[in-house]
Design an enzyme around this catalytic site. Structure first.
Site, PDB file in Angstrom:
ATOM      1  N   TYR A  37       0.936  -1.243  -0.145  1.00 40.97           N
ATOM      2  CA  TYR A  37      -0.034  -0.003  -0.022  1.00 40.97           C
ATOM      3  C   TYR A  37       0.898   1.294   0.050  1.00 40.97           C
ATOM      4  CZ  TYR A  37      -3.513   3.443   1.441  1.00 40.97           C
ATOM      5  OH  TYR A  37      -4.275   4.501   1.725  1.00 40.97           O
ATOM      6  N   LYS A  41       1.309   4.357  -2.946  1.00 38.81           N
ATOM      7  CA  LYS A  41       0.788   5.670  -2.841  1.00 38.81           C
ATOM      8  C   LYS A  41       1.990   6.563  -3.127  1.00 38.81           C
ATOM      9  CE  LYS A  41      -3.533   4.743  -1.824  1.00 38.81           C
ATOM     10  NZ  LYS A  41      -4.534   5.457  -2.819  1.00 38.81           N
ATOM     11  N   GLY A  68      -4.442  11.120   6.169  1.00 39.98           N
ATOM     12  CA  GLY A  68      -3.892  10.295   7.310  1.00 39.98           C
ATOM     13  C   GLY A  68      -5.039   9.370   7.611  1.00 39.98           C
ATOM     14  N   THR A  72     -13.387   6.144   7.842  1.00 38.50           N
ATOM     15  CA  THR A  72     -14.175   5.541   6.829  1.00 38.50           C
ATOM     16  C   THR A  72     -14.291   3.891   7.051  1.00 38.50           C
ATOM     17  OG1 THR A  72     -12.153   5.203   5.630  1.00 38.50           O
ATOM     18  CG2 THR A  72     -13.211   7.208   5.221  1.00 38.50           C
TER      19      THR A  72
END
Length: 142
Positions: A37, A41, A68, A72
């Site tokens: 990940y 990014k 940051g 969610t």
């Protein structure tokens, strides 16, 4: 692929902006469990800067936001899975993640949306190639 398609529409008289979403993980690296990940990014940040150089002559800006710990469904899933891997109770990984936020609260989706709206609008016309941390000071605080 999306950026390549965007380039195909850019003409010498184009004006506009391309805003991408990366993450603070692009700067910090991260937990070994999140290496892929973080790497992807970081790639988004690099793509943003390359696009800024390629599109500048057409007066098209390219920037990205680096959120940051955003409250969610993604973080609910991370909390569950991280908890299983480390033997934590549900919610503990999230609490650990947000503990060090200098502004004292988790990030909300609208915090990111407001910065994206700024980048899409005329007030950011002279910004390009930037990766903006939208993290309540999390990167700075650690």
């Amino acid at each position: 692929m999306t950026t390549r398609r965007f380039f195909s529409f850019a003409t010498p008289s184009s004006v506009g902006s391309a805003t991408k979403t990366a993450s603070i993980a692009s700067y910090r690296g991260g937990n070994p469990l999140m290496t892929p990940y973080s790497a992807t990014k970081a790639g988004v940040v690099s793509l943003t800067r390359s696009a800024a150089q390629a599109l500048a002559a057409q007066r098209i800006t390219s920037n990205c936001v680096c959120p940051g710990a955003v409250e969610t469904a993604m973080w609910e899933q991370i909390d569950r899975e991280w908890g299983v891997l480390e033997g934590l109770e549900q919610g503990e990984a999230w609490k650990r993640r947000i503990r060090g936020i200098p502004l004292g609260r988790p990030e909300r989706p609208e915090d990111v949306a407001n910065v994206v709206a700024f980048l899409a609008g005329p007030d950011s016309d002279y910004m390009t190639g930037q990766a903006l941390n939208v993290d309540g000071g999390l990167v700075m605080g650690n």
